[in-house]
Design a protein around this motif. Sequence first.
Motif, short mmCIF file in Angstrom:
data_model
loop_
_atom_site.label_atom_id
_atom_site.label_comp_id
_atom_site.label_asym_id
_atom_site.label_seq_id
_atom_site.Cartn_x
_atom_site.Cartn_y
_atom_site.Cartn_z
N LYS A 277 1.03 -1.26 0.10
CA LYS A 277 0.33 -0.09 -0.18
C LYS A 277 0.71 1.14 -0.25
O LYS A 277 1.77 1.56 0.64
CB LYS A 277 -0.90 -0.49 1.48
CG LYS A 277 -2.37 1.21 1.53
CD LYS A 277 -3.59 0.88 2.05
CE LYS A 277 -2.59 0.99 3.77
NZ LYS A 277 -3.67 0.89 5.08
N LYS A 278 0.45 2.35 -0.92
CA LYS A 278 1.07 3.45 -1.25
C LYS A 278 0.36 4.47 -0.92
O LYS A 278 -0.84 4.84 -1.68
CB LYS A 278 1.95 3.27 -2.03
CG LYS A 278 3.40 4.58 -2.37
CD LYS A 278 3.69 4.24 -3.86
CE LYS A 278 4.40 5.64 -4.44
NZ LYS A 278 5.53 5.64 -3.31
N TYR A 297 4.07 0.34 2.30
CA TYR A 297 4.66 -0.69 3.43
C TYR A 297 3.39 -1.83 2.61
O TYR A 297 2.40 -1.87 2.16
CB TYR A 297 3.62 0.29 4.36
CG TYR A 297 3.82 1.52 4.93
CD1 TYR A 297 5.71 0.71 5.52
CD2 TYR A 297 3.60 2.53 4.15
CE1 TYR A 297 5.96 2.31 6.38
CE2 TYR A 297 4.31 3.75 4.88
CZ TYR A 297 5.65 3.92 5.53
OH TYR A 297 5.88 4.87 5.68
N PRO A 298 4.46 -2.98 2.87
CA PRO A 298 3.09 -4.21 2.77
C PRO A 298 2.23 -5.22 3.81
O PRO A 298 2.39 -4.44 4.59
CB PRO A 298 4.71 -5.24 3.29
CG PRO A 298 5.61 -4.67 4.28
CD PRO A 298 5.94 -3.16 3.77
N LEU A 299 1.30 -5.05 2.37
CA LEU A 299 0.51 -5.67 3.43
C LEU A 299 0.35 -7.28 3.74
O LEU A 299 -0.79 -7.34 4.41
CB LEU A 299 -0.86 -5.36 3.24
CG LEU A 299 -1.18 -3.79 2.18
CD1 LEU A 299 -2.37 -3.40 1.79
CD2 LEU A 299 -1.22 -3.26 4.00
N LYS A 339 -6.26 -2.98 5.50
CA LYS A 339 -5.59 -3.23 6.74
C LYS A 339 -4.08 -2.78 7.20
O LYS A 339 -3.69 -1.93 6.48
CB LYS A 339 -5.13 -4.61 5.03
CG LYS A 339 -4.31 -6.03 5.68
CD LYS A 339 -4.42 -6.56 4.78
CE LYS A 339 -3.44 -8.30 4.82
NZ LYS A 339 -4.66 -8.95 6.27
N LYS A 340 -3.88 -3.14 8.39
CA LYS A 340 -2.60 -2.86 8.70
C LYS A 340 -1.54 -3.40 8.02
O LYS A 340 -1.37 -4.72 7.70
CB LYS A 340 -2.01 -2.32 10.21
CG LYS A 340 -4.13 -1.86 10.64
CD LYS A 340 -3.69 -2.00 12.16
CE LYS A 340 -4.20 -0.96 13.04
NZ LYS A 340 -4.76 -1.71 14.77
#
Length: 840
Positions: A277-278, A297-299, A339-340
């Motif tokens: 996600k960006k 960041y990777p989900l 999603k974090k």
Amino acid sequence: MKQLNNRWKKSLKREFWPEIAEMKDPEEIAKRLTDNEKDGGFYNTSPSMSPQGDKIAFISDRDIYLNLFIMNSLNGKIIKKISNFARQYDLEELNVLFPSVTWAPDNVRLAISKKGAGKDIVEIIDTEEEDYYSLPFQLDGIETTSWSPDGKLLAFIGSNSRQSDIYIWDFEKKKLTNLTNDIFTDHTPSWSPDSKKIFFSSDRGDILQLDSLKDKDFFMFNHDFTQRDIYSVSVDSGKVERITNWALSSERFPIISNDGKTMLFTSDYNGIENLYKKRIVLTEKDTVNSVADLPAYPLTNSLNGITQISASSDRKKLVFTTLFKPGYNIFLINNPFKKKPVADKLPLTEYMYLLRHPEETAIKKDSTVRRINLDSLGTVSVKDTIIFVGEDSLSAPSADSLKSSSEKSEPKNKVTIFSGQVVSDKDTIKTETADYSGYVFGKETETPKKKNSVRDSLKLFDEKLDKNGNYLVHNYKVDFSPDMINASATISTYYGLLGSTYLSFSDMLGNHRLVGVTGFQIDLKNSDYGLAYYYLAKRINYGVEFFHTARFVFLYGAEKQELYRYSNMNASVSASYPLNSYYRIDASLTYMHVKSENLDNYLVPNTTTIYIVPMLSFIHDNVMWGYTSPIQGTRYNITVFGNPGITGVGQSFYSITWDLRRYFRFFYDNSFVFRISGGYSGGPNPQRFFLGGVDNWINRTFATGTIPIYSPADFAFLSPALPLRGYNYSEQIGSKYVLMNLELRLPIIRYLLTGPLPILFQNVIGTAFLDVGTAWNEDRNLKLFAKGENGSLLTDQLLLGMGIGFRANFIFLWRFDWGWPYNFNRFGKAKFYLSMGLDF
């Protein structure tokens, strides 16, 4: 129990394979919707989430064919299969290596790319009515279709022999536009929520102006085309903006949030393709000047690569496909934008770490590599090489670190690599008693480098270019090489033992083919031989054939059977024109020189006849083969041919033959077959057909005692109409015939290994059949039924047989059939048929 077993295996892998300890299987991070082990097939791919999020369209081979399915997004249950989509006449294949399916905003229509008639096309499908039509354009390749949210435009990647670009089809204006007309490779277009921008993946690097290369000397081989990043392009202005900039990785499948501020995409930055996600909009608090510099960041931290993602219009559902157990399956993630992240960065795989740090070694901290060398006497001498490496920055060992182990203390974690095995520090190696005299070990040698190797390679590359830097063009040279050389001995049910050698040659491109066939015995007069050439470069396939055949057969003479030799000198030209994948037209013109000789009675004069035979056939075939025969589809052949009487009016004839076969598959690989065939011949010397028996019948018997050949015309044109089980060969002969076959084919044994002899039986098929047919000459004399003594209906010229059989592949494919003739009153005596070959 199965779930417990899977969890146990996962725990073992995470304990003993530390590299994957933190990674998760796809079913641990998403809901699994397909199960190829249970549903069958291997592919569940090209998932496309419907705008309302209630359905998912995807391509699957669960029904053997690659076909288009629609499933419920909540539970994965199949709503429908688009009927017969995979067997359309203009379909060559579906595009499954990239997402080729997209929904229209109306939640009803689909756009899918496929290959037909040698090109790629886009087809619009109404999923409710199952109507479809093709858009009016064709390209060499079409992939990754994407329908705009306003429903007015369709974006896709189109390619030709030079490049691939983003194309847009305007449904209102009926216009196709190349949006990114440049040399760079583009992938996976996706629309912004306002339908004004397209986000896509490309290898263009920092070259953002679409026309910036027109006046420059640009060569793609000097450009880094291994890195693919995500860009956006304005539909109106064509302005391109870079969104990501990660070296040594590929970012693909962008999905934009409804507010246009956030993007989901996939990337293999850590070595495995994961979901990221960006943020794609700059704010006043940002210290960077470009969106490409914003972090992502990777989900997920998946063990399996995540690819082909698709989301609903409200962005609350996202589906993806991945290779999992063992096949491509579809998974669902709810609320993906909420999603974090699982971490700030994902740990690199060992391969990716070495790729990003080529100067560093992969040996971790506090480990020892002990290299064991063998001397020529077979004893072991051990030289310890101890390498200490920093944990965060792996570096090459220094010279001091390569001293003997006696000068340094043993590290706490010691690994010994010995003959391909890993030995722990608790294990001991007896170096004085180990005997390896019976082993052969390769020597480590270094290939000497030439002083001018780099210069020579550059010179070799330059020699492929002209003075202007353009590639040199060399004319293609036809050079034949063997494709297949085969020698075999066969048994002809008509003429006995035959032997032949088959040789096939073709060139590199497959444009030319040479075929030679020989079956020599005694001399050329008594042998079979032939030569054929086929030109296959264009759509129409042309052929020129020449062959000679000689056959010996005992026929009834005046008082006894006498040996005849029939020979045929044949030359023909042919052409085959495919209309599409399943239809074609064949045509040929054949010269035949047929000779009959009585070898036992020289008083019988030899007979020579010349025929000139034109032929035209219309053929349809879309069947799918099972183990020993087709199990689904339709095939038919309508052929018109004859001898116009150019060389003799008395030998002229015309014939029309037809053969229709329908295969109905059920319960995966069971099938029911319906076949009807027939022939009609007229003229002064009509062709004859005979009924009864099966093809390649080994224990054959003739109702006429021997093969019913009475003239050179019979040798050239007498044709069997088979199968008609329950009867002998030539049970009926006529210039007209009709034959119907009904057959049920069921697998009896799929796999059986017998003992004590290891004889393997697999794919043994059982059959039950009904054969009905008749042959006649004059229509007025045809009488199918008759009355019995008590007035009951009986068959007369109508032949009816039924029975059962088995098919087993043991060295050859053997067929065993038992057929009973039936006349509506009683069954006759059973007849056993032993034969070889495939079924119709």
